[in-house]
Each structure stands twice: as C-alpha cells, then as structure tokens.
Write an enzyme that holds these catalytic residues in place. Structure first.
Site, PDB file in Angstrom:
ATOM      1  CG  ASP A  49      15.478 -51.727 -58.937  1.00  0.00           C
ATOM      2  OD1 ASP A  49      14.625 -51.418 -58.071  1.00  0.00           O
ATOM      3  OD2 ASP A  49      15.862 -50.924 -59.813  1.00  0.00           O
ATOM      4  CG  ASP A  88      11.695 -53.004 -60.173  1.00  0.00           C
ATOM      5  OD1 ASP A  88      10.707 -52.497 -60.726  1.00  0.00           O
ATOM      6  OD2 ASP A  88      12.021 -52.765 -58.996  1.00  0.00           O
ATOM      7  CE  LYS A 118       8.328 -51.350 -59.521  1.00  0.00           C
ATOM      8  NZ  LYS A 118       9.527 -50.477 -59.443  1.00  0.00           N
ATOM      9  CD  GLU A 120      13.332 -46.603 -60.996  1.00  0.00           C
ATOM     10  OE1 GLU A 120      14.007 -45.554 -61.137  1.00  0.00           O
ATOM     11  OE2 GLU A 120      13.500 -47.398 -60.054  1.00  0.00           O
ATOM     12  CD  GLU A 183       9.980 -45.103 -54.279  1.00  0.00           C
ATOM     13  OE1 GLU A 183      10.026 -45.839 -55.287  1.00  0.00           O
ATOM     14  OE2 GLU A 183      10.829 -45.140 -53.368  1.00  0.00           O
TER      15      GLU A 183
END
Ligand code: KIV
Length: 266
Positions: A49, A88, A118, A120, A183
């Site tokens: 994204d 994402d 994926k 978050e 990250e």
C-alpha cells in the site's frame, strides 16, 4: 523449449528459512516493473500500500482503497512467472475484525490471483490471522513500524518496545502466519526475533539479521522523490537517467532530428 521457472510458494519460503537461504522481496505496482523484477529472480513481489505514496503521491498510505490494491495487484499477477505475489490489505480493511477482514482478503485473492496477503499488526490480529489461514489464505503479519498507524505512533519512528514486538511476533506465528515483516526495529532485536521464530522474517530498516529483506523498488532504483530513509541503499540512479534521456528527447524533437527516415514509414 525454455523451461518455466518453478514458482515460489509459501512452502519455498519455509524451506529457505530452514536452509538459511535469504529471501529477496521488492514492491511492484505495475506490469512492466513486475516483469523486470520477476525475470531478475526476486522471490516475492509485494503489491504494497506504499503505492499510495510512491504511485499516487499521498503523504501516507491511508488513502489507498481496496479497489486501488486490486487494480495494481492484477497487473503484477499478470507479470509474475516465478515470484510469489503478496498484496497488502489497505487501511482499514485489515483492521475491521475477523468477518470483514476475511471478506476483504477473499476479495483480493479472488480478483487478483495473488498468493498471499499482508496485514499490519500482531497480537491484536491473532484471531483474524487464524481465521484467514483456516480459510486457506496465506498471511504475512507486519510488526514494528506499522505505516497505517502512523498517526497513532506519532510518526515514522524506530520501534523499540521489545516486549510488545516479541508478543506480536509470537502471536502471529501461533495464529498461523507464514511470515513476519519487521519494519524499523533495532537490528539486534530483529535478529533475536528471527532466531526465536520458525517462520521467516523479512526486514525493512531492521538490520542484516532477518531471514530476508524488502525495499520499495523506487527507493532501490534511485527514483525516490524527496527524503530517502536511512535504511535504503539506492543501487542505481534511474531518476537522473530519466532526466537526461528526457532532455535528449526534448532536444531531438525541437531540432527536428527525431524521427529520422529510418523511424518513419514511406
Ligand atoms: O507497503 C509497503 O511497501 C510495505 C513496505 C514496508 C515494504 O509494506
């Protein structure tokens, strides 16, 4: 006849972890870039994204829609012959609880043909990850700096809460995630998590001790507009080359030397 390359699957990535082979991952948002990256042998193409910033020119990833992701995802899937394509789930589709996140993930898998998603989050996403995995959707969890929570985190900062990171990483693995993107985390901590986990870790700004590395392709190629983060190593200077070639084109159009006879039809 040239043989078709063996496609990378989540089983390939698990084996790479066992064999201590590092995974290379790059972002891709369109057919042309994805084709070149795939032909060059990158293992995973991430339709990130980050396209909200890199392609659309937004300040954050938050404005990206599910429709945007599907549009770009389809182009990348058409290009990939070997690389695993992962998409994402954009804000807030990965954060809407089990039922709605499952619907969004199923929609992107169905409409793009990607092989994984994926999302978050870590511990707070355990139930959602488990539900997606039991529906047959491979999930990579994204911990540490979570760009979709940039405002809650107070900016793009290094994440140093070791206890939280460990809890997130373990919860994602227990819930069935096939991998973990880490990250902006200190190298030592990312290395410790990598050693403790059975699933592969992919780092960005997380030092050399992860099982693989990911970068935004435009950063790698020297196409970044504005600030280049500390963790990026631009390995080309395509931005400057684009400027030079465009200036050359302008000149040859303006002085009449393009097109020549050879470039014209009789
Ligand atoms: O969207 C993205 O490009 C990402 C990066 C952190 C790799 O998730």
């Amino acid at each position: 006849m040239p043989s078709r390359p063996k496609p990378v699957t989540i089983a390939t990535l698990a084996k790479m972890k066992r064999d201590q082979q590092r995974v290379s991952m790059l972002t891709a948002y369109d057919y042309t870039f994805a084709t070149w990256l795939d032909q060059a042998g990158v293992d995973v193409l991430l339709v990130g994204d980050s396209l909200g910033m890199v392609v659309q020119g937004n300040k954050t990833t938050l404005p990206v829609t599910l429709r945007d992701m599907i549009y770009h995802g389809r182009a990348v899937v058409r290009a990939a012959k070997r690389a695993l394509v992962m998409l994402d789930l954009p804000f807030p589709h990965g954060q809407l609880g089990v039922h709605k996140t499952l619907q969004a993930a199923a929609r992107v898998m169905k409409l793009t043909g990607c092989q994984a998603v994926k999302l978050e989050g870590g511990a707070e996403q355990a139930e959602t990850i488990a539900a997606l995995v039991s529906a047959g959707i491979p999930v990579m969890a994204h911990v540490g700096l979570r760009p979709q929570s940039v405002h809650a985190l107070g900016g793009y900062r290094v994440q140093r809460d070791a206890e939280r990171l460990r809890r997130d990483a373990m919860a994602a693995q227990t819930a069935g995630a096939f991998g973990l993107l880490i990250e902006c985390v200190p190298s030592q901590l990312a290395g410790e998590l990598t050693a403790e986990l059975d699933i592969p870790t992919i780092g960005i700004g997380a030092g050399p001790n992860c099982d693989g590395q990911v970068l935004v392709t435009q950063d790698l190629l020297g196409l970044t507009i504005g600030h280049v983060p500390k963790f990026v190593r631009p390995m080309a200077n395509l931005g400057e080359q684009i400027t030079q070639v465009t200036e050359q084109f302008n000149t040859s159009v303006r002085d009449g030397s393009f097109p020549s006879e050879q470039e014209s039809f009789e």
